[in-house]
Design a protein around this motif. Structure first.
Motif: not given
Length: 281
Positions: A99, A135, A137, A139, A141-142, A184-186, A189-190, A192
């Motif tokens: 990150t 990926k 994020s 934050q 998260t993966t 892709c993440f929001s 990060g919670d 996709i």
């Protein structure tokens, strides 16, 4: 003026691999060979302890200045961060990511012939037969594309019926498709979004909660807008490209090509590389 006498390393070690420099310019590091099948990490002339590793690769400084590396010891692979290795070692590891603030380091792993991701020494609870498109994020998260159904050699029908899904922190969050791509993440990060392939001809987009109903000739990587409330994506219809938002035509005009979306974090404005006529960008 600060000087790091890296030329002296050639006299101390059998060989020195490519140097890498920290973002602040204060540290220089390299993988060094100390003996036959023995390697270490040298930072500003100091090595990471006395115990060597059998192999080391992918040495890099994170944007926050942490030094990370993949290393092998006793035929297992682990992750080293600033001189300390994770407690968990794997059959294989690759795809180091971090990150921007350096608080999370992730890696794709294989363990007992199953695949997943690990973050800060914690592996996914669920592992899969295959993994790609990993990926991380901001934050921590993966997400990745995972194979959730077995596939034998030359099993064309099995592949066509769908074997891939998108996983978030190890849990599948999409239906099963012939293929999944461009996760892709929001902004939070919670959740996709991703591109999906329904069959040989039809592509679409899978949002955080449900796949789009429209089918397209192809799609490019989606993105989030509206603070993560909406999903946009370039889609191909009748040989032309359109920008769709939440499964509806958003810009209301076709292009010869449209891709590389960027969304401004504050204003929400959307930019993209476009071609209005062939060869003109």
């Amino acid at each position: 003026e600060k000087k790091v006498p890296v030329n002296e390393w050639d006299d101390r070690f059998n060989w020195v691999q490519t140097l890498c420099v920290s973002p602040d310019g204060e540290k220089v590091a390299a993988i060094v060979n100390t003996d036959e099948m023995e390697f270490n990490i040298c930072v500003n002339g100091e090595t990471w302890g006395e115990e060597p590793v059998e192999k080391a690769w992918a040495l890099q400084f994170t944007p926050a200045g942490r030094l990370v590396v993949l290393a092998s010891r006793d035929e297992e692979w682990g992750v080293g961060v600033d001189g300390e290795f994770w407690e968990t070692w794997f059959d294989y590891a690759w795809n180091l990511q971090s990150t921007p603030d350096g608080s999370h380091v992730s890696v794709a792993v294989q363990k007992d012939m199953e695949y997943g991701m690990a973050v800060n020494d914690k592996i996914w609870d669920n592992l899969y037969q295959n993994i790609s498109g990993m990926k991380l994020s901001p934050q921590g998260t993966t997400a990745a594309v995972v194979q959730v159904k077995p596939l034998g050699q030359a099993d064309i029908e099995g592949y066509a019926s769908g074997i891939f899904a998108a996983a978030l922190d190890g849990k599948t969050v999409s239906d099963i498709y012939m293929n999944v791509q461009d996760i892709c993440f929001s902004p939070q990060g919670d959740t996709i979004a991703c591109g999906i392939r329904n069959n040989k001809l039809d592509y679409s987009i899978s949002g955080p909660n449900t796949p789009w109903q429209n089918k397209f000739q192809y799609t490019w990587a989606p993105g989030f807008t509206g603070n993560g409330q909406s999903v946009i994506a370039p889609v191909r219809i009748g040989g032309k490209w359109h920008l769709y938002k939440d499964d509806s035509d958003f810009w209301g005009r076709p292009f010869e090509q449209l891709w590389n979306l960027e969304v401004h974090n504050l204003t929400g404005k959307i930019a993209a590389v476009v071609s209005q006529q062939f060869g003109k960008w």
